[in-house]
Design a protein around this motif. Structure first.
Motif, PDB file in Angstrom:
ATOM      1  N   THR A   1      -5.331  -7.035  20.186  1.00 48.79           N
ATOM      2  CA  THR A   1      -5.046  -6.847  18.570  1.00 48.79           C
ATOM      3  C   THR A   1      -6.547  -7.677  17.714  1.00 48.79           C
ATOM      4  N   GLY A   2      -7.494  -8.622  18.274  1.00 46.82           N
ATOM      5  CA  GLY A   2      -8.330  -9.036  17.299  1.00 46.82           C
ATOM      6  C   GLY A   2      -9.229  -8.279  17.363  1.00 46.82           C
ATOM      7  N   ASP A   3      -8.899  -7.034  17.790  1.00 47.56           N
ATOM      8  CA  ASP A   3     -10.425  -5.912  17.528  1.00 47.56           C
ATOM      9  C   ASP A   3     -10.062  -5.028  16.894  1.00 47.56           C
ATOM     10  N   HIS A   4     -10.952  -4.726  15.246  1.00 39.96           N
ATOM     11  CA  HIS A   4     -10.615  -3.723  14.226  1.00 39.96           C
ATOM     12  C   HIS A   4     -11.285  -2.365  14.908  1.00 39.96           C
ATOM     13  N   GLN A   5     -12.392  -1.835  15.507  1.00 43.35           N
ATOM     14  CA  GLN A   5     -13.205  -1.301  15.686  1.00 43.35           C
ATOM     15  C   GLN A   5     -12.184   0.402  15.636  1.00 43.35           C
ATOM     16  N   GLY A   6     -12.577   1.275  15.120  1.00 47.56           N
ATOM     17  CA  GLY A   6     -11.861   2.194  15.213  1.00 47.56           C
ATOM     18  C   GLY A   6     -11.867   3.279  14.581  1.00 47.56           C
TER      19      GLY A   6
ATOM     20  N   SER B   1       4.417   1.039 -24.318  1.00 48.34           N
ATOM     21  CA  SER B   1       4.715   0.520 -22.561  1.00 48.34           C
ATOM     22  C   SER B   1       4.822   1.377 -21.895  1.00 48.34           C
ATOM     23  N   VAL B   2       4.292   0.668 -20.743  1.00 48.31           N
ATOM     24  CA  VAL B   2       3.535   1.921 -19.275  1.00 48.31           C
ATOM     25  C   VAL B   2       4.416   1.327 -18.906  1.00 48.31           C
ATOM     26  N   ASN B   3       5.128   2.786 -17.996  1.00 48.94           N
ATOM     27  CA  ASN B   3       5.818   2.601 -16.602  1.00 48.94           C
ATOM     28  C   ASN B   3       4.467   2.951 -15.612  1.00 48.94           C
ATOM     29  N   GLU B   4       4.627   2.589 -14.571  1.00 51.05           N
ATOM     30  CA  GLU B   4       3.708   2.708 -13.353  1.00 51.05           C
ATOM     31  C   GLU B   4       4.452   3.326 -12.482  1.00 51.05           C
ATOM     32  N   TYR B   5       4.529   3.863 -11.071  1.00 49.13           N
ATOM     33  CA  TYR B   5       5.167   3.697  -9.965  1.00 49.13           C
ATOM     34  C   TYR B   5       4.224   3.395  -9.023  1.00 49.13           C
ATOM     35  N   ILE B   6       4.417   2.954  -7.754  1.00 52.90           N
ATOM     36  CA  ILE B   6       3.471   3.113  -6.572  1.00 52.90           C
ATOM     37  C   ILE B   6       3.803   3.744  -5.094  1.00 52.90           C
ATOM     38  N   PHE B   7       2.629   4.719  -4.669  1.00 60.16           N
ATOM     39  CA  PHE B   7       3.197   4.538  -3.485  1.00 60.16           C
ATOM     40  C   PHE B   7       1.780   4.627  -3.033  1.00 60.16           C
ATOM     41  N   GLN B   8       2.067   4.670  -1.520  1.00 59.74           N
ATOM     42  CA  GLN B   8       1.031   3.677  -0.804  1.00 59.74           C
ATOM     43  C   GLN B   8       0.725   3.803   0.585  1.00 59.74           C
ATOM     44  N   PHE B   9      -0.172   3.851   1.907  1.00 60.80           N
ATOM     45  CA  PHE B   9      -0.664   4.206   3.099  1.00 60.80           C
ATOM     46  C   PHE B   9      -1.450   3.876   3.550  1.00 60.80           C
ATOM     47  N   GLU B  10      -1.407   3.169   4.752  1.00 63.21           N
ATOM     48  CA  GLU B  10      -2.587   2.675   5.579  1.00 63.21           C
ATOM     49  C   GLU B  10      -2.088   2.944   6.790  1.00 63.21           C
ATOM     50  N   GLN B  11      -2.748   4.100   7.881  1.00 65.03           N
ATOM     51  CA  GLN B  11      -2.780   3.848   9.139  1.00 65.03           C
ATOM     52  C   GLN B  11      -3.816   3.846   9.986  1.00 65.03           C
ATOM     53  N   THR B  12      -4.376   3.124  10.924  1.00 61.63           N
ATOM     54  CA  THR B  12      -5.400   3.286  11.970  1.00 61.63           C
ATOM     55  C   THR B  12      -4.877   4.681  12.999  1.00 61.63           C
ATOM     56  N   ILE B  13      -5.313   5.421  13.142  1.00 59.13           N
ATOM     57  CA  ILE B  13      -5.168   6.815  14.233  1.00 59.13           C
ATOM     58  C   ILE B  13      -6.341   6.536  15.476  1.00 59.13           C
ATOM     59  N   TYR B  14      -7.059   5.837  15.785  1.00 66.58           N
ATOM     60  CA  TYR B  14      -7.283   5.196  16.783  1.00 66.58           C
ATOM     61  C   TYR B  14      -8.197   3.782  17.096  1.00 66.58           C
ATOM     62  N   ARG B  15      -8.234   2.957  17.651  1.00 62.27           N
ATOM     63  CA  ARG B  15      -8.686   2.058  18.293  1.00 62.27           C
ATOM     64  C   ARG B  15      -9.929   2.104  19.835  1.00 62.27           C
ATOM     65  N   GLU B  16     -10.864   1.507  19.348  1.00 60.07           N
ATOM     66  CA  GLU B  16     -11.968   1.189  20.600  1.00 60.07           C
ATOM     67  C   GLU B  16     -11.127   0.656  21.534  1.00 60.07           C
TER      68      GLU B  16
END
Length: 333
Positions: free
Chosen positions: A223-228, A203-218
């Motif tokens: 809200t519809g513009d994803h440049q950055g 059997s296998v046990n796995e844990y998940i820790f993840q994040f994503e963050q926009t740090i600059y937007r043109e």
């Protein structure tokens, strides 16, 4: 360069996908919800098995053996309005779990989920049931159960009485007064003991820790513009038990940065760079690390070209460091 061998190591591999969604609410059917079908066909051959020898799989469309299959077929219905969504049928784990949207354009499969993990994902998803529950405007709880260890090309049933359970809590937020969106997720995965190609595995046990963050937007107020510029990271501690097959993967880490619309006249182009690391259970270094950089040029709404460079340190922990150069072109209709 490097890896197992380089003679004749230039190859082509392709993936054809055809998807169909049927909205039952707009038909005369008395059954609510929607039905989704996904057919996949691969041709050519990758360079992982014969040339690089990497465990993490350099290309996320590598199916190892060419396939022609109905990869997904499921029915989905909303309960309590849209606060709860229930989905049952053959489905890919990474459609909802262990997925980082910011990393979706990387070619190295570890940034999505390496097929070496033997989880129900491409190229061998399996039958399962998933519930998506919106707790608040920013919190979503995801839970699912799958038939584990189904083979690619099958209808998603393994017949070995093994299951995989996954649960993930996703939080969406925004910094700087709502101008810089981000996502943080925590979760856990359990896979019961079973057999992979007649080899017993624990059997296998796995844990998940993840994040994503926009740090600059043109254009921070559009809200519809994803440049950055966006960053992401993931940490996946994994405990594969006592009976470990040679291809097993232990703890994994990923991190990277993605820039969209860097050139003022090419708003849809993407530049990315990232690193991936996994613990292995072979002799040698018992680890594999990958560095990838790419440029995805969106030539028009239907066609993109993506030069890609990957450096793989100690493939499978036992082969020479490898440098691979590739070009992906994608046509979307």
């Amino acid at each position: 360069r490097g890896g197992r061998q380089t003679r004749g190591a230039s190859h082509y591999q392709g993936l054809l996908l055809a998807a169909l969604t049927l909205d039952l609410d707009h038909t005369r059917s008395q059954i609510p919800g929607r039905i989704y079908l996904l057919a996949q066909y691969t041709h050519g051959r990758g360079i992982t098995e014969d040339f690089i020898g990497d465990t993490l799989v350099i290309s996320n469309i590598d199916s190892f053996q060419n396939i022609a299959q109905l990869s997904e077929y499921w029915w989905e219905v909303g309960l309590l309005g849209v606060d709860v969504i229930f989905r049952i049928g053959k489905q890919d784990l990474t459609s909802e779990f262990l997925f980082i949207e910011t990393a979706a354009d990387f070619l190295q499969s570890t940034f999505v989920l390496s097929p070496s993990t033997a989880f129900p994902t491409y190229p061998a998803p399996s039958v399962g049931a998933v519930a998506l529950m919106r707790l608040t405007d920013s919190l979503v709880l995801k839970s699912g159960v799958w038939d584990a260890f189904a083979q690619g090309g099958s209808w998603g049933f393994s017949g070995n009485d093994s299951i995989l359970l996954a649960s993930e809590l996703e939080c969406r937020y925004a910094l700087a007064g709502g101008r810089l969106p981000g996502v943080f997720a925590v979760g856990a995965v359990y896979e019961s003991a079973g057999k992979i190609e007649e080899r017993p595995v624990s059997s296998v046990n796995e844990y998940i820790f993840q994040f994503e963050q926009t740090i600059y937007r043109e254009h921070p107020y559009d809200t519809g513009d994803h440049q950055g510029v966006s960053v992401f990271a993931g940490y996946y501690p994994r405990f594969p038990g006592e009976q470990i097959v040679e291809e097993s993967i232990g703890d994994s880490y990923i991190a990277g940065v993605v820039v969209r619309g860097l050139h003022p006249r090419r708003d849809d182009d993407v530049i990315g760079g990232g690193v991936a690391y996994s613990q292995l259970f072979r002799v040698g270094t018992n680890r594999e690390a990958v560095t990838e950089v790419f440029y995805k040029a969106q030539l028009n709404p239907h066609l993109s070209l993506q030069p890609d460079l990957q450096y793989i340190a100690t493939p499978s922990g036992i082969f020479h460091d490898s440098l691979a150069v590739g070009l992906r072109f994608q046509i979307t209709l």
